[in-house]
Design a protein around this motif. Structure first.
Motif, mmCIF file in Angstrom:
data_model
loop_
_atom_site.group_PDB
_atom_site.id
_atom_site.type_symbol
_atom_site.label_atom_id
_atom_site.label_comp_id
_atom_site.label_asym_id
_atom_site.label_seq_id
_atom_site.Cartn_x
_atom_site.Cartn_y
_atom_site.Cartn_z
ATOM 1 N N PHE A 24 -1.169 18.568 5.795
ATOM 2 C CA PHE A 24 -0.773 17.228 6.222
ATOM 3 C C PHE A 24 -0.466 16.341 5.023
ATOM 4 C CE2 PHE A 24 -1.907 12.876 7.489
ATOM 5 C CZ PHE A 24 -1.067 12.714 8.561
ATOM 6 N N PHE A 25 -1.135 16.601 3.917
ATOM 7 C CA PHE A 25 -1.010 15.737 2.740
ATOM 8 C C PHE A 25 0.076 16.181 1.789
ATOM 9 C CE2 PHE A 25 -5.354 15.066 4.179
ATOM 10 C CZ PHE A 25 -5.322 13.699 4.321
ATOM 11 N N SER A 26 0.824 17.179 2.112
ATOM 12 C CA SER A 26 1.844 17.640 1.177
ATOM 13 C C SER A 26 3.162 16.930 1.396
ATOM 14 C CB SER A 26 2.046 19.131 1.314
ATOM 15 O OG SER A 26 2.272 19.489 2.650
ATOM 16 N N LEU B 83 0.841 -1.207 0.000
ATOM 17 C CA LEU B 83 0.000 0.000 0.000
ATOM 18 C C LEU B 83 0.873 1.252 0.000
ATOM 19 C CD1 LEU B 83 -2.829 -0.896 2.567
ATOM 20 C CD2 LEU B 83 -2.990 -0.841 0.082
ATOM 21 N N GLY B 84 1.937 1.219 0.797
ATOM 22 C CA GLY B 84 2.855 2.351 0.873
ATOM 23 C C GLY B 84 3.501 2.655 -0.461
ATOM 24 N N SER B 85 3.838 1.621 -1.218
ATOM 25 C CA SER B 85 4.464 1.865 -2.518
ATOM 26 C C SER B 85 3.473 2.505 -3.483
ATOM 27 C CB SER B 85 5.049 0.578 -3.097
ATOM 28 O OG SER B 85 4.044 -0.314 -3.499
ATOM 29 N N LYS B 86 2.189 2.174 -3.340
ATOM 30 C CA LYS B 86 1.158 2.811 -4.184
ATOM 31 C C LYS B 86 1.037 4.299 -3.846
ATOM 32 C CE LYS B 86 -0.740 -1.034 -6.010
ATOM 33 N NZ LYS B 86 -0.530 -1.353 -7.398
ATOM 34 N N VAL B 87 1.143 4.621 -2.549
ATOM 35 C CA VAL B 87 1.057 6.019 -2.117
ATOM 36 C C VAL B 87 2.309 6.781 -2.541
ATOM 37 C CG1 VAL B 87 0.970 7.561 -0.111
ATOM 38 C CG2 VAL B 87 -0.513 5.556 -0.202
ATOM 39 N N SER B 88 3.474 6.223 -2.274
ATOM 40 C CA SER B 88 4.717 6.949 -2.571
ATOM 41 C C SER B 88 4.943 7.118 -4.065
ATOM 42 C CB SER B 88 5.920 6.282 -1.906
ATOM 43 O OG SER B 88 6.096 4.975 -2.398
ATOM 44 N N SER B 89 4.415 6.201 -4.873
ATOM 45 C CA SER B 89 4.563 6.322 -6.325
ATOM 46 C C SER B 89 3.562 7.321 -6.912
ATOM 47 C CB SER B 89 4.365 4.962 -6.998
ATOM 48 O OG SER B 89 2.998 4.570 -6.950
ATOM 49 N N GLY B 90 2.574 7.716 -6.116
ATOM 50 C CA GLY B 90 1.551 8.633 -6.599
ATOM 51 C C GLY B 90 0.400 7.929 -7.291
ATOM 52 N N GLU B 91 0.455 6.607 -7.354
ATOM 53 C CA GLU B 91 -0.614 5.835 -7.984
ATOM 54 C C GLU B 91 -1.929 5.998 -7.221
ATOM 55 O OE1 GLU B 91 -1.442 1.165 -9.084
ATOM 56 O OE2 GLU B 91 0.630 1.841 -8.936
ATOM 57 N N VAL B 92 -1.807 6.140 -5.909
ATOM 58 C CA VAL B 92 -2.963 6.363 -5.042
ATOM 59 C C VAL B 92 -2.642 7.576 -4.176
ATOM 60 C CG1 VAL B 92 -4.325 5.398 -3.133
ATOM 61 C CG2 VAL B 92 -3.529 3.903 -4.967
ATOM 62 N N SER B 93 -3.568 8.530 -4.117
ATOM 63 C CA SER B 93 -3.320 9.707 -3.277
ATOM 64 C C SER B 93 -3.700 9.412 -1.835
ATOM 65 C CB SER B 93 -4.104 10.919 -3.783
ATOM 66 O OG SER B 93 -5.453 10.832 -3.394
ATOM 67 N N GLN B 94 -3.024 10.077 -0.926
ATOM 68 C CA GLN B 94 -3.330 9.897 0.492
ATOM 69 C C GLN B 94 -4.757 10.328 0.800
ATOM 70 O OE1 GLN B 94 -0.217 11.658 2.928
ATOM 71 N NE2 GLN B 94 1.195 11.346 1.235
ATOM 72 N N THR B 95 -5.205 11.381 0.139
ATOM 73 C CA THR B 95 -6.567 11.874 0.349
ATOM 74 C C THR B 95 -7.587 10.820 -0.064
ATOM 75 O OG1 THR B 95 -5.798 14.105 -0.087
ATOM 76 C CG2 THR B 95 -8.173 13.754 -0.151
ATOM 77 N N ASP B 96 -7.373 10.202 -1.224
ATOM 78 C CA ASP B 96 -8.291 9.155 -1.681
ATOM 79 C C ASP B 96 -8.263 7.953 -0.753
ATOM 80 O OD1 ASP B 96 -9.116 10.648 -3.852
ATOM 81 O OD2 ASP B 96 -7.755 9.659 -5.264
ATOM 82 N N LEU B 97 -7.070 7.614 -0.291
ATOM 83 C CA LEU B 97 -6.918 6.487 0.614
ATOM 84 C C LEU B 97 -7.700 6.714 1.907
ATOM 85 C CD1 LEU B 97 -5.291 3.826 0.508
ATOM 86 C CD2 LEU B 97 -3.509 4.991 1.769
ATOM 87 N N LEU B 98 -7.506 7.868 2.503
ATOM 88 C CA LEU B 98 -8.237 8.181 3.731
ATOM 89 C C LEU B 98 -9.726 8.338 3.465
ATOM 90 C CD1 LEU B 98 -5.813 10.644 5.506
ATOM 91 C CD2 LEU B 98 -6.442 8.357 6.239
ATOM 92 N N GLY B 99 -10.054 8.921 2.335
ATOM 93 C CA GLY B 99 -11.465 9.078 1.985
ATOM 94 C C GLY B 99 -12.166 7.747 1.867
ATOM 95 N N SER B 100 -11.457 6.758 1.329
ATOM 96 C CA SER B 100 -12.066 5.432 1.199
ATOM 97 C C SER B 100 -12.278 4.780 2.563
ATOM 98 C CB SER B 100 -11.209 4.536 0.309
ATOM 99 O OG SER B 100 -10.039 4.110 0.960
ATOM 100 N N LEU B 101 -11.477 5.182 3.541
ATOM 101 C CA LEU B 101 -11.609 4.613 4.884
ATOM 102 C C LEU B 101 -12.759 5.234 5.656
ATOM 103 C CD1 LEU B 101 -7.883 4.461 5.953
ATOM 104 C CD2 LEU B 101 -9.380 2.525 5.509
ATOM 105 N N VAL B 102 -12.887 6.540 5.547
ATOM 106 C CA VAL B 102 -13.861 7.234 6.385
ATOM 107 C C VAL B 102 -15.143 7.561 5.638
ATOM 108 C CG1 VAL B 102 -12.135 8.171 7.933
ATOM 109 C CG2 VAL B 102 -12.831 9.503 5.957
ATOM 110 N N GLY B 103 -15.203 7.273 4.369
ATOM 111 C CA GLY B 103 -16.401 7.523 3.594
ATOM 112 C C GLY B 103 -16.283 8.806 2.800
ATOM 113 N N GLY B 104 -16.916 8.819 1.667
ATOM 114 C CA GLY B 104 -16.813 9.942 0.753
ATOM 115 C C GLY B 104 -17.192 11.278 1.357
ATOM 116 N N GLY B 105 -18.155 11.308 2.263
ATOM 117 C CA GLY B 105 -18.596 12.567 2.845
ATOM 118 C C GLY B 105 -17.505 13.280 3.618
#
Length: 144
Positions: free
Chosen positions: A142-144, A108-130
């Protein structure tokens, strides 16, 4: 999103568990499902409670999985589940659990560090789109 990422790793991780720990195919498969359930539960709890800084450090690669309280919590619960739910001997479960959870976190970390998955999207998927927009606006630095 995270669940899909973990599902994509399932075949590789199942094979690793069979080769390294001589788990039977069905047991290895169920072990990966349990790892996913344990990890998703902990990630969701941490994200929804706002305690996700340590998780992001791991996913960004600035902290090893073993240095994270959240990851260690997952591993401990996972050991218990492997023994009680799948009947894996504790001595083996104590080897399987850190390997499987660290494997998933590193992927998962390699997906984030490569930019394939953004941290915002990752957290959003955990806590829900709202909450995704609130997270990205309220924690922009925090996300920069």
């Amino acid at each position: 999103m995270i669940e899909n990422l973990i599902n994509n790793l399932k075949g590789q991780l199942t094979g690793e568990l069979q080769n390294k720990y001589q788990l039977q195919p069905d047991t290895a498969n169920k072990s990966v499902d349990l790892a996913k359930d344990n990890l998703m539960g902990e990630l969701k709890n941490r994200a929804t409670s706002g305690d996700f800084g340590g998780l992001m450090d791991v996913l960004k690669g600035s902290k090893a999985p073993g240095e994270s309280n959240a990851v260690n919590s997952v591993i401990n619960k996972y050991v218990s589940d492997l023994t009680t739910r799948l009947g894996i001997p504790e001595s083996i479960a104590k080897q399987v659990a850190p390997f499987a959870i660290n494997f998933i976190m590193q992927k998962l970390g390699s997906k984030v560090s490569s930019g394939e998955v953004s941290q915002t999207d990752l957290l959003g998927s955990l806590v829900g789109g709202g909450l995704k927009d609130k997270l990205s606006k309220g924690l922009g630095g925090f996300f920069s």
